[in-house]
Write a protein that holds these residues in place. Structure first.
Motif, PDB file in Angstrom:
ATOM      1  N   THR A  43       8.682 -11.379   3.570  1.00 51.22           N
ATOM      2  CA  THR A  43       8.964 -10.211   2.742  1.00 51.22           C
ATOM      3  C   THR A  43       7.687  -9.777   2.042  1.00 51.22           C
ATOM      4  N   ARG A  44       7.660  -8.563   1.574  1.00 52.84           N
ATOM      5  CA  ARG A  44       6.436  -7.951   1.078  1.00 52.84           C
ATOM      6  C   ARG A  44       5.821  -8.745  -0.066  1.00 52.84           C
ATOM      7  N   ALA A  45       4.499  -8.964   0.047  1.00 56.38           N
ATOM      8  CA  ALA A  45       3.802  -9.755  -0.958  1.00 56.38           C
ATOM      9  C   ALA A  45       3.424  -8.918  -2.174  1.00 56.38           C
ATOM     10  N   HIS A  46       3.267  -7.608  -1.983  1.00 64.10           N
ATOM     11  CA  HIS A  46       2.871  -6.780  -3.110  1.00 64.10           C
ATOM     12  C   HIS A  46       4.097  -6.404  -3.935  1.00 64.10           C
ATOM     13  N   SER A  47       3.867  -5.970  -5.146  1.00 59.32           N
ATOM     14  CA  SER A  47       4.973  -5.667  -6.043  1.00 59.32           C
ATOM     15  C   SER A  47       4.825  -4.259  -6.606  1.00 59.32           C
ATOM     16  N   TYR A  48       5.917  -3.521  -6.621  1.00 64.66           N
ATOM     17  CA  TYR A  48       5.948  -2.221  -7.258  1.00 64.66           C
ATOM     18  C   TYR A  48       7.382  -1.981  -7.717  1.00 64.66           C
ATOM     19  N   VAL A 190      -6.462  -7.080  10.105  1.00 65.35           N
ATOM     20  CA  VAL A 190      -6.472  -6.627   8.710  1.00 65.35           C
ATOM     21  C   VAL A 190      -5.690  -5.324   8.577  1.00 65.35           C
ATOM     22  N   LEU A 191      -5.946  -4.381   9.477  1.00 62.58           N
ATOM     23  CA  LEU A 191      -5.253  -3.093   9.428  1.00 62.58           C
ATOM     24  C   LEU A 191      -3.751  -3.265   9.626  1.00 62.58           C
ATOM     25  N   SER A 192      -3.359  -4.215  10.471  1.00 63.41           N
ATOM     26  CA  SER A 192      -1.939  -4.459  10.702  1.00 63.41           C
ATOM     27  C   SER A 192      -1.256  -4.965   9.437  1.00 63.41           C
ATOM     28  N   LEU A 193      -1.922  -5.852   8.701  1.00 62.18           N
ATOM     29  CA  LEU A 193      -1.341  -6.389   7.471  1.00 62.18           C
ATOM     30  C   LEU A 193      -1.256  -5.339   6.370  1.00 62.18           C
ATOM     31  N   LEU A 194      -2.150  -4.351   6.421  1.00 62.38           N
ATOM     32  CA  LEU A 194      -2.192  -3.335   5.373  1.00 62.38           C
ATOM     33  C   LEU A 194      -1.464  -2.057   5.783  1.00 62.38           C
ATOM     34  N   ALA A 195      -0.561  -2.163   6.737  1.00 62.94           N
ATOM     35  CA  ALA A 195       0.182  -0.984   7.190  1.00 62.94           C
ATOM     36  C   ALA A 195       1.231  -0.588   6.159  1.00 62.94           C
ATOM     37  N   GLU A 196       1.708   0.650   6.259  1.00 65.80           N
ATOM     38  CA  GLU A 196       2.823   1.178   5.460  1.00 65.80           C
ATOM     39  C   GLU A 196       2.559   1.104   3.962  1.00 65.80           C
ATOM     40  N   GLY A 197       1.315   1.366   3.552  1.00 68.90           N
ATOM     41  CA  GLY A 197       1.011   1.438   2.133  1.00 68.90           C
ATOM     42  C   GLY A 197       0.855   0.113   1.426  1.00 68.90           C
ATOM     43  N   VAL A 198       0.823  -0.993   2.175  1.00 68.69           N
ATOM     44  CA  VAL A 198       0.672  -2.312   1.562  1.00 68.69           C
ATOM     45  C   VAL A 198      -0.716  -2.439   0.947  1.00 68.69           C
ATOM     46  N   VAL A 199      -0.794  -3.014  -0.247  1.00 64.19           N
ATOM     47  CA  VAL A 199      -2.064  -3.287  -0.921  1.00 64.19           C
ATOM     48  C   VAL A 199      -2.149  -4.790  -1.148  1.00 64.19           C
ATOM     49  N   GLU A 224     -14.432  -0.511   5.583  1.00 64.93           N
ATOM     50  CA  GLU A 224     -14.711   0.381   4.455  1.00 64.93           C
ATOM     51  C   GLU A 224     -15.773   1.408   4.843  1.00 64.93           C
ATOM     52  N   ARG A 225     -16.808   0.972   5.543  1.00 68.48           N
ATOM     53  CA  ARG A 225     -17.853   1.899   5.991  1.00 68.48           C
ATOM     54  C   ARG A 225     -17.297   2.935   6.964  1.00 68.48           C
ATOM     55  N   ALA A 226     -16.324   2.515   7.758  1.00 70.30           N
ATOM     56  CA  ALA A 226     -15.719   3.426   8.733  1.00 70.30           C
ATOM     57  C   ALA A 226     -14.695   4.361   8.100  1.00 70.30           C
ATOM     58  N   GLY A 227     -14.452   4.193   6.804  1.00 66.19           N
ATOM     59  CA  GLY A 227     -13.503   5.061   6.111  1.00 66.19           C
ATOM     60  C   GLY A 227     -12.051   4.730   6.374  1.00 66.19           C
ATOM     61  N   ARG A 228     -11.775   3.487   6.785  1.00 71.32           N
ATOM     62  CA  ARG A 228     -10.401   3.109   7.100  1.00 71.32           C
ATOM     63  C   ARG A 228      -9.751   2.287   5.992  1.00 71.32           C
ATOM     64  N   LEU A 229     -10.568   1.761   5.071  1.00 69.51           N
ATOM     65  CA  LEU A 229     -10.061   1.000   3.929  1.00 69.51           C
ATOM     66  C   LEU A 229     -10.757   1.457   2.660  1.00 69.51           C
ATOM     67  N   ARG A 230     -10.107   1.193   1.539  1.00 67.56           N
ATOM     68  CA  ARG A 230     -10.761   1.406   0.253  1.00 67.56           C
ATOM     69  C   ARG A 230     -10.330   0.309  -0.709  1.00 67.56           C
ATOM     70  N   ARG A 231     -11.198   0.037  -1.681  1.00 66.65           N
ATOM     71  CA  ARG A 231     -10.876  -0.958  -2.699  1.00 66.65           C
ATOM     72  C   ARG A 231     -10.172  -0.274  -3.861  1.00 66.65           C
ATOM     73  N   THR A 232      -9.103  -0.888  -4.328  1.00 67.29           N
ATOM     74  CA  THR A 232      -8.394  -0.402  -5.504  1.00 67.29           C
ATOM     75  C   THR A 232      -8.313  -1.537  -6.515  1.00 67.29           C
ATOM     76  N   GLN A 233      -7.796  -1.244  -7.686  1.00 65.48           N
ATOM     77  CA  GLN A 233      -7.653  -2.294  -8.697  1.00 65.48           C
ATOM     78  C   GLN A 233      -6.695  -3.380  -8.236  1.00 65.48           C
ATOM     79  N   GLY A 234      -5.716  -2.998  -7.408  1.00 63.36           N
ATOM     80  CA  GLY A 234      -4.739  -3.976  -6.937  1.00 63.36           C
ATOM     81  C   GLY A 234      -5.151  -4.713  -5.684  1.00 63.36           C
ATOM     82  N   GLY A 235      -6.218  -4.251  -5.029  1.00 60.83           N
ATOM     83  CA  GLY A 235      -6.652  -4.898  -3.798  1.00 60.83           C
ATOM     84  C   GLY A 235      -7.114  -3.881  -2.774  1.00 60.83           C
ATOM     85  N   TRP A 236      -7.013  -4.243  -1.506  1.00 62.89           N
ATOM     86  CA  TRP A 236      -7.463  -3.375  -0.416  1.00 62.89           C
ATOM     87  C   TRP A 236      -6.308  -2.527   0.091  1.00 62.89           C
ATOM     88  N   GLN A 237      -6.614  -1.252   0.397  1.00 63.08           N
ATOM     89  CA  GLN A 237      -5.593  -0.305   0.846  1.00 63.08           C
ATOM     90  C   GLN A 237      -6.075   0.412   2.095  1.00 63.08           C
TER      91      GLN A 237
END
Length: 240
Positions: A43-48, A190-199, A224-237
């Motif tokens: 189940t989703r590890a992030h919390s909102y 990495v991209l697979s784990l961060l799918a569907e808005g997961v941070v 990040e250099r390729a513009g596919r990820l960005r760093r946020t306060q909560g983690g990688w998106q």
């Protein structure tokens, strides 16, 4: 060989979020043979914040789950509307009436656990680490899907085997063939784990992928250099 214990499911639910779990549980309670898959490892590890309104709680109540969910939730009886520090208006949800005159707010993973446990009581287990790779509609054979079962290894996630799901006359026939396809690259994992808005934080990504911090850092920087990820306060998106 056949999958799903040799029994052909009538419905395959893809995605074990709240909606997918609710759909699978509703079908199982009606006696429909259902299976549910999700490419995540749990189940989703992030919390909102997840807000359940009265109508949603009534639907969950029809499955006998409303009381258990409300016990875990924070009740919101009214909502204030502010302009800076000035309170301009108030919506009193408690005056709407009905069996649930409030909004129940809770982390989504708690709702998912309640639904998953209820689903297991119906004899249906979520097949985590299963990814639908392709879905094809066939004129004479119904629908077929290619499903990858991902297996966690010391170097990350690799495809353990592929299953073909074929729907014929309202039944799903699932056939699996074990093979050793090439492993997906670390950036792809990495991209697979961060799918569907997961941070996810770097630490959670490292634990999930079971890779060294240095290798993960290189993958994150390249994405990040390729513009596919960005760093946020909560983690990688993920950005795409």
């Amino acid at each position: 060989m056949t999958m799903f214990g040799g029994k052909n499911p009538e419905v395959l639910v893809v995605g074990a979020g709240p909606v997918g779990l609710f759909a699978a549980l509703s079908l199982a309670r009606l006696g429909v043979r259902v299976e549910i898959v999700d490419r995540q490892w749990r189940t989703r590890a992030h919390s909102y914040a997840l807000a359940l309104h009265g109508q949603s709680l009534q639907m969950l109540g029809e499955l006998g789950l409303a009381e258990s969910i409300v016990e875990r939730a924070y009740r919101v009886n009214s909502v204030g509307l502010y302009d800076a520090s000035d309170r301009r208006a108030e919506m009193r949800i408690s005056e709407l009436g009905g069996p649930f005159p409030f909004v129940a707010v809770m982390p989504p993973d708690q709702l998912e656990r309640v639904l998953e446990r209820a689903l297991e009581q119906c004899g249906v287990k979520v097949r985590w680490n299963h990814e639908v790779a392709r879905l094809v509609t066939r004129t004479n054979r119904g629908v077929s899907a290619t499903i990858h079962r991902l297996q966690k290894q010391s170097t990350g996630y690799a495809i353990a085997h592929t299953e073909w799901v074929v729907a014929d006359t309202a039944q799903l026939e699932v056939v699996a063939e074990v093979h050793n396809p090439p492993q997906r690259s670390l950036p792809e994992q990495v991209l697979s784990l961060l799918a569907e808005g997961v941070v996810l934080t770097r630490a959670k990504l490292r634990d999930a992928l079971a890779v060294k911090n240095e290798r993960l850092g290189e993958a994150l920087e390249s994405l990040e250099r390729a513009g596919r990820l960005r760093r946020t306060q909560g983690g990688w998106q993920r950005l795409d």
